[in-house]
Design a protein around this motif. Sequence first.
Motif, PDB file in Angstrom:
ATOM      1  N   ILE A   2       0.833  -1.198   0.000  1.00  0.00           N
ATOM      2  CA  ILE A   2       0.000   0.000   0.000  1.00  0.00           C
ATOM      3  C   ILE A   2       0.874   1.256   0.000  1.00  0.00           C
ATOM      4  CG2 ILE A   2      -1.810  -1.239   1.257  1.00  0.00           C
ATOM      5  CD1 ILE A   2      -1.136   0.615   3.661  1.00  0.00           C
ATOM      6  N   ASP A   3       0.309   2.360  -0.455  1.00  0.00           N
ATOM      7  CA  ASP A   3       0.988   3.649  -0.464  1.00  0.00           C
ATOM      8  C   ASP A   3       0.527   4.418   0.777  1.00  0.00           C
ATOM      9  OD1 ASP A   3       1.812   6.277  -0.879  1.00  0.00           O
ATOM     10  OD2 ASP A   3       1.563   6.155  -3.057  1.00  0.00           O
ATOM     11  N   ALA A   4       1.335   4.365   1.836  1.00  0.00           N
ATOM     12  CA  ALA A   4       0.944   4.952   3.122  1.00  0.00           C
ATOM     13  C   ALA A   4       0.744   6.459   3.034  1.00  0.00           C
ATOM     14  CB  ALA A   4       1.981   4.615   4.186  1.00  0.00           C
ATOM     15  N   LYS A   5       1.575   7.117   2.257  1.00  0.00           N
ATOM     16  CA  LYS A   5       1.459   8.583   2.133  1.00  0.00           C
ATOM     17  C   LYS A   5       0.171   8.968   1.413  1.00  0.00           C
ATOM     18  CE  LYS A   5       6.392   9.673   2.319  1.00  0.00           C
ATOM     19  NZ  LYS A   5       7.557  10.261   1.591  1.00  0.00           N
ATOM     20  N   LYS A 107      -5.065  -3.012  -7.530  1.00  0.00           N
ATOM     21  CA  LYS A 107      -5.209  -2.694  -8.956  1.00  0.00           C
ATOM     22  C   LYS A 107      -3.869  -2.287  -9.564  1.00  0.00           C
ATOM     23  CE  LYS A 107      -8.067   0.172 -12.061  1.00  0.00           C
ATOM     24  NZ  LYS A 107      -7.024   0.942 -12.772  1.00  0.00           N
ATOM     25  N   GLU A 108      -3.145  -1.417  -8.868  1.00  0.00           N
ATOM     26  CA  GLU A 108      -1.851  -0.938  -9.375  1.00  0.00           C
ATOM     27  C   GLU A 108      -0.829  -2.066  -9.496  1.00  0.00           C
ATOM     28  OE1 GLU A 108      -2.045   3.625  -7.602  1.00  0.00           O
ATOM     29  OE2 GLU A 108      -0.798   2.125  -6.631  1.00  0.00           O
ATOM     30  N   ALA A 109      -0.900  -3.017  -8.556  1.00  0.00           N
ATOM     31  CA  ALA A 109       0.052  -4.131  -8.575  1.00  0.00           C
ATOM     32  C   ALA A 109      -0.288  -5.158  -9.650  1.00  0.00           C
ATOM     33  CB  ALA A 109       0.084  -4.796  -7.202  1.00  0.00           C
ATOM     34  N   GLY A 110      -1.475  -5.025 -10.263  1.00  0.00           N
ATOM     35  CA  GLY A 110      -1.878  -5.940 -11.324  1.00  0.00           C
ATOM     36  C   GLY A 110      -2.093  -7.369 -10.846  1.00  0.00           C
ATOM     37  N   ILE A 111      -2.500  -7.515  -9.600  1.00  0.00           N
ATOM     38  CA  ILE A 111      -2.698  -8.852  -9.027  1.00  0.00           C
ATOM     39  C   ILE A 111      -3.943  -9.506  -9.624  1.00  0.00           C
ATOM     40  CG2 ILE A 111      -3.198 -10.106  -6.878  1.00  0.00           C
ATOM     41  CD1 ILE A 111      -1.537  -7.938  -5.442  1.00  0.00           C
ATOM     42  N   LEU A 405      -7.934  -9.415   1.565  1.00  0.00           N
ATOM     43  CA  LEU A 405      -8.819  -9.253   0.406  1.00  0.00           C
ATOM     44  C   LEU A 405      -8.317 -10.064  -0.784  1.00  0.00           C
ATOM     45  CD1 LEU A 405      -9.585  -5.405   0.579  1.00  0.00           C
ATOM     46  CD2 LEU A 405     -11.198  -7.256   1.022  1.00  0.00           C
ATOM     47  N   ILE A 406      -7.007 -10.032  -0.996  1.00  0.00           N
ATOM     48  CA  ILE A 406      -6.416 -10.797  -2.100  1.00  0.00           C
ATOM     49  C   ILE A 406      -6.662 -12.291  -1.888  1.00  0.00           C
ATOM     50  CG2 ILE A 406      -4.255 -11.458  -3.216  1.00  0.00           C
ATOM     51  CD1 ILE A 406      -3.228  -8.606  -2.461  1.00  0.00           C
TER      52      ILE A 406
END
Length: 412
Positions: A2-5, A107-111, A405-406
């Motif tokens: 995840i992007d914490a910022k 979504k960004e990781a394309g999983i 979730l994954i």
Amino acid sequence: MIDAKRFERNFNAISEFGALKGGGLTRLAFSKEDLEARKFLINLIEKNGFKLKIDNVGNIYAIYDDGCEVGAKPVCVGSHIDSVPNGGFYDGTLGVMAGLEALSSIKEAGIKLKRPLWLINFSCEESSRFKTATIGSKIISGKLSQQRLHELKDEDGISLFEAMSAAGFKPQNLDEAILKEKSLHAYLELHIEQGPVLERSAISVGVVSGIAAPIRFEITIHGKADHSGATPMNMRSDALLAASHIIIAANKFAKNKKTAVATVGYVHAKPGVLNVVPGEARLGVDLRDIDKASLEELNLELRNFVGELSRELKFNYEIRELSSDEPVKLSKHAINLLEDEAKKLGIKTLTLPSGAGHDAMNLTKLASSVGMLFIPCVDGISHNIAEAINFKDAVAATKILTNALIRLSNEE
């Protein structure tokens, strides 16, 4: 992953809607502030490339189903963004923004996922405005009728039906918002604890075992308004005096139970002036327990007390039930899975019950697995402008949430 910022930045941005100068926020359901926050959330959902769905009672869905199996039951995450008056930033909203961050990161990781992911922002979770909690999730689970939307009114006499309509929704088509039983594969929710257990245990994430349920009702006491100076004490029918006996009894009866709590959240006396014996008093009663039998016993005990007191003090009364929910146990599968994912990340957890109600309690008949994560709040304070967290705990819980979730999305 995840992007914490980004997570914290988006959370801080949505917290501006309804923010108060002295800290905290007021964002009542279907208010101007709530609608503005909803618009912000919708923009984020669309910006992130998710499908958007808004049902007829205002529940907001963000849907990610790229590459998923056709017809696969979805895995959902959710909470709410409405608040109590003079509340904190984190109650509900943290769970929605954590869910959005989880979906965005996946979504960004394309999983690759077998099952779609849904983020749900439920309408009107707080009972502050219409005296009934978890309204959006009750509706999708078939627990709240259209007639009830007309009956539930705020202090200005505006019905829930009217408030939904004024906000641009279509509560007359409520049935279209109802989901079928077991139509969801799983539902997860992240929330602040709203109590002191995690902080005092120095543990950053809790796994919820069950959720307490409230029984709520309003008692109206009809005494007799009289002159405060000219009416002898033994000739009075003081409605507010009767109310005080009920408040003390509720407190006493709850203390005699193992896990029950009782709150009289408001008392409105009429005519409400210094030199008149109150002729009417209206009390809002909130009873809760994680044990169903104990909750029912407390409810009966207090109602019987009111009846006995009315004969003793010679007043008439009415009890209007506002809501009656059942405590729920969350699924063992979800509990084990969340604990397992936390262990893989090296995050220590504590299993504990929730004394507060949450949307998750209405999802147990819709989803095969339902689970919740808690993070500590400072001094256990919630429903207060002093509500605060360590955002590192939110990040840790969101990492667990994302991985869960994954995993759930790739289950058979």
